[in-house]
Design a protein around this motif. Sequence first.
Motif, PDB file in Angstrom:
ATOM      1  N   ARG A   1      -8.936   2.331  -2.344  1.00 53.97           N
ATOM      2  CA  ARG A   1      -8.294   1.660  -1.218  1.00 53.97           C
ATOM      3  C   ARG A   1      -6.771   1.730  -1.294  1.00 53.97           C
ATOM      4  O   ARG A   1      -6.092   0.739  -1.053  1.00 53.97           O
ATOM      5  CB  ARG A   1      -8.768   0.214  -1.124  1.00 53.97           C
ATOM      6  CG  ARG A   1      -8.740  -0.330   0.300  1.00 53.97           C
ATOM      7  CD  ARG A   1      -9.165  -1.778   0.379  1.00 53.97           C
ATOM      8  NE  ARG A   1      -8.803  -2.317   1.677  1.00 53.97           N
ATOM      9  CZ  ARG A   1      -8.600  -3.606   1.932  1.00 53.97           C
ATOM     10  NH1 ARG A   1      -8.734  -4.490   0.968  1.00 53.97           N
ATOM     11  NH2 ARG A   1      -8.276  -4.008   3.128  1.00 53.97           N
TER      12      ARG A   1
ATOM     13  N   TYR B   1      -5.337   3.652   0.785  1.00 55.68           N
ATOM     14  CA  TYR B   1      -5.220   3.604   2.237  1.00 55.68           C
ATOM     15  C   TYR B   1      -6.528   3.053   2.792  1.00 55.68           C
ATOM     16  O   TYR B   1      -7.564   3.119   2.123  1.00 55.68           O
ATOM     17  CB  TYR B   1      -4.981   4.997   2.828  1.00 55.68           C
ATOM     18  CG  TYR B   1      -3.674   5.648   2.457  1.00 55.68           C
ATOM     19  CD1 TYR B   1      -2.496   5.337   3.137  1.00 55.68           C
ATOM     20  CD2 TYR B   1      -3.614   6.614   1.452  1.00 55.68           C
ATOM     21  CE1 TYR B   1      -1.294   5.951   2.808  1.00 55.68           C
ATOM     22  CE2 TYR B   1      -2.410   7.227   1.120  1.00 55.68           C
ATOM     23  CZ  TYR B   1      -1.250   6.886   1.803  1.00 55.68           C
ATOM     24  OH  TYR B   1      -0.066   7.486   1.488  1.00 55.68           O
ATOM     25  N   ASP B   2      -6.471   2.521   4.002  1.00 54.32           N
ATOM     26  CA  ASP B   2      -7.686   2.067   4.687  1.00 54.32           C
ATOM     27  C   ASP B   2      -8.111   3.096   5.714  1.00 54.32           C
ATOM     28  O   ASP B   2      -7.264   3.725   6.373  1.00 54.32           O
ATOM     29  CB  ASP B   2      -7.450   0.716   5.371  1.00 54.32           C
ATOM     30  CG  ASP B   2      -7.777  -0.459   4.468  1.00 54.32           C
ATOM     31  OD1 ASP B   2      -8.482  -0.241   3.456  1.00 54.32           O
ATOM     32  OD2 ASP B   2      -7.324  -1.575   4.755  1.00 54.32           O
TER      33      ASP B   2
ATOM     34  N   LYS C   1     -16.823   3.846   7.178  1.00 57.29           N
ATOM     35  CA  LYS C   1     -16.806   2.921   6.044  1.00 57.29           C
ATOM     36  C   LYS C   1     -16.843   3.690   4.724  1.00 57.29           C
ATOM     37  O   LYS C   1     -17.460   4.744   4.630  1.00 57.29           O
ATOM     38  CB  LYS C   1     -18.028   1.999   6.078  1.00 57.29           C
ATOM     39  CG  LYS C   1     -18.057   1.006   7.213  1.00 57.29           C
ATOM     40  CD  LYS C   1     -19.332   0.159   7.132  1.00 57.29           C
ATOM     41  CE  LYS C   1     -19.401  -0.849   8.276  1.00 57.29           C
ATOM     42  NZ  LYS C   1     -20.664  -1.645   8.206  1.00 57.29           N
TER      43      LYS C   1
ATOM     44  N   SER D   1       0.866  -1.184   0.000  1.00 55.49           N
ATOM     45  CA  SER D   1       0.000   0.000   0.000  1.00 55.49           C
ATOM     46  C   SER D   1       0.902   1.233   0.000  1.00 55.49           C
ATOM     47  O   SER D   1       2.129   1.111   0.155  1.00 55.49           O
ATOM     48  CB  SER D   1      -0.895  -0.002   1.246  1.00 55.49           C
ATOM     49  OG  SER D   1      -0.107   0.185   2.406  1.00 55.49           O
TER      50      SER D   1
ATOM     51  N   ARG E   1     -13.273  -2.813   2.029  1.00 53.37           N
ATOM     52  CA  ARG E   1     -12.377  -3.760   2.697  1.00 53.37           C
ATOM     53  C   ARG E   1     -12.860  -5.203   2.560  1.00 53.37           C
ATOM     54  O   ARG E   1     -12.126  -6.128   2.874  1.00 53.37           O
ATOM     55  CB  ARG E   1     -12.227  -3.387   4.176  1.00 53.37           C
ATOM     56  CG  ARG E   1     -11.449  -2.099   4.397  1.00 53.37           C
ATOM     57  CD  ARG E   1     -11.516  -1.621   5.821  1.00 53.37           C
ATOM     58  NE  ARG E   1     -12.869  -1.160   6.175  1.00 53.37           N
ATOM     59  CZ  ARG E   1     -13.182  -0.525   7.310  1.00 53.37           C
ATOM     60  NH1 ARG E   1     -12.229  -0.278   8.198  1.00 53.37           N
ATOM     61  NH2 ARG E   1     -14.408  -0.151   7.554  1.00 53.37           N
TER      62      ARG E   1
ATOM     63  N   GLN F   1      -9.044  -6.165  -4.089  1.00 56.82           N
ATOM     64  CA  GLN F   1      -8.547  -4.906  -4.638  1.00 56.82           C
ATOM     65  C   GLN F   1      -8.713  -4.865  -6.158  1.00 56.82           C
ATOM     66  O   GLN F   1      -8.985  -3.804  -6.725  1.00 56.82           O
ATOM     67  CB  GLN F   1      -7.071  -4.736  -4.270  1.00 56.82           C
ATOM     68  CG  GLN F   1      -6.851  -4.597  -2.765  1.00 56.82           C
ATOM     69  CD  GLN F   1      -5.386  -4.654  -2.378  1.00 56.82           C
ATOM     70  OE1 GLN F   1      -4.602  -3.775  -2.749  1.00 56.82           O
ATOM     71  NE2 GLN F   1      -4.999  -5.688  -1.643  1.00 56.82           N
TER      72      GLN F   1
ATOM     73  N   ILE G   1      -2.790  -3.411   3.548  1.00 51.50           N
ATOM     74  CA  ILE G   1      -4.040  -3.632   2.826  1.00 51.50           C
ATOM     75  C   ILE G   1      -3.992  -4.999   2.152  1.00 51.50           C
ATOM     76  O   ILE G   1      -3.159  -5.242   1.280  1.00 51.50           O
ATOM     77  CB  ILE G   1      -4.273  -2.504   1.789  1.00 51.50           C
ATOM     78  CG1 ILE G   1      -4.445  -1.173   2.529  1.00 51.50           C
ATOM     79  CG2 ILE G   1      -5.471  -2.805   0.911  1.00 51.50           C
ATOM     80  CD1 ILE G   1      -4.504   0.029   1.642  1.00 51.50           C
TER      81      ILE G   1
END
Length: 575
Positions: A381, A383-384, A389, A100, A398, A402, A316
């Motif tokens: 995504r 980053y998380d 949400k 990530s 999530r 991906q 991730i």
Amino acid sequence: MKKLVKFLKPFQIPIYFVLVLILLQSLAELYLPTLMADIVDKGVVTGDTKYIWKIGGFMLLVAAGGVICSVTASFFSAKAASGFGKLLRSKIFSHVGDYSLHEFDQFGTASLITRTTNDITQVQQVLIMMLRMMVMAPMMCIGGIIMALSKDTKLTLVLAVSIPVLIIIILIVQKKAIPLFKAMQVKLDKLNRVLRENLTGIRVIRSFNRIDHEKKRFDEANWDLTKTAIKVNKIMAAMMPTMMIILNLTTVAIIWFGSIRISNGHMEVGDMMAFIQYAMQIMFSFLMLAMMFVMIPRASVSASRIVEVLDTIADIKNPEKPMKPAAKRGEVEFQNVSFSYPGAEMQAISDISFKMIPGEVTAIIGGTGSGKSTLINLIPRFYDVDQGKVLVDGIDVREMTQESLRQKIGFVPQQAVLFTGTIEENIRYGKEDATEEEVRHAAEIAQAADFIAEMSADYDTEIAQGGTNVSGGQKQRLSIARALVRKPEIYVFDDSFSALDFKTDARLRAALKEETGNATVLIVAQRVSTIMDADQIIVLDNGKIAGKGTHKQLMETSKVYREIVMSQLSEEEIA
């Protein structure tokens, strides 16, 4: 180093060949002094010419066999080490590809490049040496001692003095060299970073007349690395003469005490000559071990840096039981989303909630550092989220793979990135199987067709590294075309019109409205004129939503938005 051994498994057969061949070479070299002793004692002393020719011919055969074994072993060791390096580079490249943005920030680009190139080369070179020496050095040492003992037991007391001295020198060198090798790799990272910044930022450097400053930065990093390298080389330079002195003193001692034993009738001349050669073989085996002990610390530093990359698992990951998103929808929703960068004291965005639906254009505007780019990086995504949400078609991102998530998105980054290759290849980067018609259509919508037609080779025009042979506006339009050819359900434009003039901007937005009518469109912009017609405008201020609605609604309800509009447009344009 141990963790990298598994990458040698595909090359077990060449390695076994190397070990066997080196064993045979060592045996040949250990046998030669005994044959020479026989020639002297039984041939030269007695004047038996026939015996000399017979044993001499046999010595040539043994020597030739040793040479053949040595050359073949070199070939197989190089093959195994090169294959190991290739496999390891591929593994790191694919592993880093799963990182990530957090992991990229953690290591830094310059360090990752150094680890993938220089560090692997260091390990590869030492591997070649180890494959040759890890059998030869112990064999020559142990075999030499056994053969020396067979020639004269009492004379080996000379070696009992010199060998411990050699071992002490090797340990001292190792103790001093390891910290310096570690420092060298870190300083090499720094040098690469300075060089990379200098090359990528050459236009800024020249425009601000900072060439001398950058030269000074490079010279400082370069000299820092050079000083450490000189220090290491001084240790190495001191080690070699010291070892040669011990080697020569050992030879003198053997001749001195050997001549006494010959005169007393306890030893033959040929045996003493053989003993000297065995002593040299023993000492040179320690010299080989010394070289290994010096190179292995540097390789172990490189190996630990490589293992650090391989052991770093991306934050991730794909879920164990991913949920499949609905086909062809593209609805995006943020539910009370908060996010902060690793190590940051403040949140980049806080408690963000809004919804985007297909067929509508959502725009995000705000001052510098308000969190616009951070917010859109959460959709694919990169980053998380820390809290809340991000939903795509009702599914938390999530809980999706991906690949399936990003398949839905056409992303145009703030910094337009082009790759070495033709214009057509760069546009087709968004969709590998795109037809020529689709590529040209995407270019037309992105307002890139006109400048492409003026180029020497049309769509086959080569893009230079970093896109240096096209302007900023042309880069942006090609990046937009790359997203359009994909025909995704969600379009994300991160300030992707900033380098365009107002006329081109207007034409592009009009063409995009028709092309992306059924998709969800998110535009991040600094210019109010770009987002005035959006169905929904999100105003960000210090990472929080300061207003939400249409242009007309926000002019009445949001002070932050009014200030942005009034700073950019005249009263006539606002009216």
